[in-house]
Design a protein around this motif. Structure first.
Motif, short mmCIF file in Angstrom:
data_model
loop_
_atom_site.label_atom_id
_atom_site.label_comp_id
_atom_site.label_asym_id
_atom_site.label_seq_id
_atom_site.Cartn_x
_atom_site.Cartn_y
_atom_site.Cartn_z
N TYR A 263 0.84 -1.21 0.00
CA TYR A 263 0.00 0.00 0.00
C TYR A 263 0.87 1.25 0.00
O TYR A 263 0.59 2.21 -0.74
N GLU B 57 -1.44 -10.19 -6.26
CA GLU B 57 -2.27 -10.23 -5.05
C GLU B 57 -1.99 -9.06 -4.14
O GLU B 57 -2.91 -8.49 -3.53
N GLU C 120 -4.52 -6.08 -2.78
CA GLU C 120 -4.64 -5.69 -1.37
C GLU C 120 -4.41 -4.18 -1.21
O GLU C 120 -5.14 -3.51 -0.47
N LEU D 199 -11.62 -6.19 4.06
CA LEU D 199 -10.18 -6.37 4.24
C LEU D 199 -9.85 -7.66 4.97
O LEU D 199 -10.57 -8.07 5.88
N ASN D 200 -8.74 -8.30 4.56
CA ASN D 200 -8.27 -9.49 5.26
C ASN D 200 -7.29 -9.09 6.38
O ASN D 200 -6.96 -7.92 6.55
N LYS E 298 -4.12 -9.56 6.73
CA LYS E 298 -2.86 -8.97 6.25
C LYS E 298 -3.04 -7.49 5.95
O LYS E 298 -2.14 -6.67 6.21
N ALA E 299 -4.20 -7.14 5.43
CA ALA E 299 -4.48 -5.73 5.14
C ALA E 299 -4.51 -4.91 6.43
O ALA E 299 -4.11 -3.75 6.45
#
Length: 413
Positions: free
Chosen positions: A244, A305, A309, A325-326, A328-329
């Motif tokens: 990000y 991937e 994200e 969001l997962n 990891k996010a």
């Protein structure tokens, strides 16, 4: 477009030892070339992408990259313009070398790439051999004329760093003799070291077909060093800099830098680059070129991937919707949002102030009473509310929002 012309188009050539010979080797042959990376840290930065993209481009044209990880030269340190480097311990240099080798291997075709570590041959050279077989070929006046040495003469330079160019020259000679490496690449700040290698090959072997070339240092339009942000370097290791953050760094590229970055840091087709440059001129407010640059670089560094994200996090921060969001996010959000670790039963009023969503108890109570505070998208009206483990995201996270645009993150212990 022939390879040499494409390198020119992409602004990847500055200094060239022999233009005609370089054109012949790149356009009409299949050669081994090398680029060196000293393991002064555990990760490379986006500033190294210029060399990585160029290696990938040459590999796509059928040339073989020899990636030199400087486990030996990393123990010495290339002279910086400012001051002496902190010397690494041997185990640090070799550990960093392995990490950087692993990092670079993500970008190149493993079956068509050779990795070497110059510690493997430097460690066997004794002092007498170093002085007689190598040092004898270097005139002090010649060494003093090199830009990276010149910049340090006033502040002082140790013999250790002064001798760095001899060791790097030795690398070129070794690779030329043992692996038929014809060409060395580097940034323009390495030109002195590259020409020293060419000179050592000439003095040692006589007539030869070794060549060297550099690319311009990638600086921002304001003259600042590329890859630096307010908080420091932008790393290729996602544990140090999230996908990000990479995406945002390039999405925020200035209009004056966008053309340079598209050409130098991506492998987009030249026609697409020219089209994006035209769009950036005609409709800069749409930031189409910046978005394409950010997507391409993020995907190149971290994969498809990770790009998805990064886009999800970007969208969530814009809309205030974090439901998709997962986990990891959320690790990314820890770096991006104002974040606090809190105990269960902490006062919501105090938490709001710690997250800088309110400036006082009175203001915090007012926001809560008016329904302006949301915990994981649910409005809270109770001014006496205590943090609890109800509806935690991934068993520990609470998104605290004041409206849709002001957001903080709690990690419940």
């Amino acid at each position: 477009m022939k390879l040499y012309d494409e390198l020119i188009f992409r602004d990847l050539i500055k200094d060239v030892s022999d233009v005609e010979k370089v054109k012949e080797l790149l356009n009409e042959n299949s050669i081994r070339f090398y680029c060196g990376f000293d393991p002064t840290g555990k990760s490379l930065t986006v500033g190294h992408l210029v060399q990585i993209v160029r290696m990938k481009l040459l590999q796509n044209y059928g040339h073989t990259p020899v990636v030199l990880i400087g486990g030996g030269t990393g123990l010495i340190g290339d002279p910086r313009q400012t001051s002496e480097r902190q010397l690494l311990k041997l185990e640090e240099s070799l550990e960093n070398a392995n990490l950087i080798k692993k990092q670079i291997s993500r970008f190149l075709d493993e079956s068509k790439t050779i990795y070497v570590n110059n510690y493997d041959w430097i460690k066997d050279i004794n002092m007498i051999t170093f002085l007689r077989d190598y040092g004898k070929n270097f005139n002090i006046n010649y060494m003093l004329s090199k830009e990276n040495v010149q910049s340090r003469l006033e502040t002082g330079i140790s013999y250790t760093e002064f001798s760095y160019m001899i060791i790097q020259a030795l690398d070129f000679l070794h690779l030329y003799q043992t692996m038929d490496v014809k060409m060395q690449f580097g940034g323009s700040d390495q030109w002195g070291n590259i020409t020293s290698g060419l000179e050592l090959i000439r003095k040692t072997l006589g007539e030869n077909d070794a060549v060297g070339l550099t690319s311009p240092l990638l600086l921002k339009s304001d003259g600042q060093k590329f890859g630096k942000s307010e908080s420091g370097a932008i790393w290729l290791d996602e544990e140090l800099t999230s996908p990000y953050e990479v995406y945002q760094y390039f999405f925020n590229t200035s209009d004056s830098d966008i053309s340079k970055y598209l050409r130098t840091l991506t492998l987009l087709d030249s026609n697409e680059i020219l089209s994006l440059e035209e769009q950036a001129k005609l409709e800069p407010e749409k930031r189409v070129a910046q978005r394409r640059l950010a997507e391409e670089v993020t995907k190149f560094i971290h994969g498809e991937e990770a790009l998805k994200e990064a886009l999800l996090v970007t969208e969530s921060l814009f809309t205030g919707d974090f439901a998709s969001l997962n986990e990891k996010a959320f690790k990314t959000l820890e770096k991006v949002l104002e974040t606090r670790k809190v105990e269960l039963d902490s006062s919501l009023i105090s938490v709001i102030q710690e997250l800088k969503l309110a400036s006082s108890n009175r203001e915090a109570r007012e926001f809560i009473s008016n329904g302006a505070i949301l915990l994981n998208s649910e409005k809270v009206y109770d001014v006496n509310y205590k943090i609890n483990n109800t509806n935690l995201l991934f068993d520990k996270y609470i998104i605290v929002q004041r409206g849709k645009r002001r957001t903080g993150l709690l990690i419940v212990k």
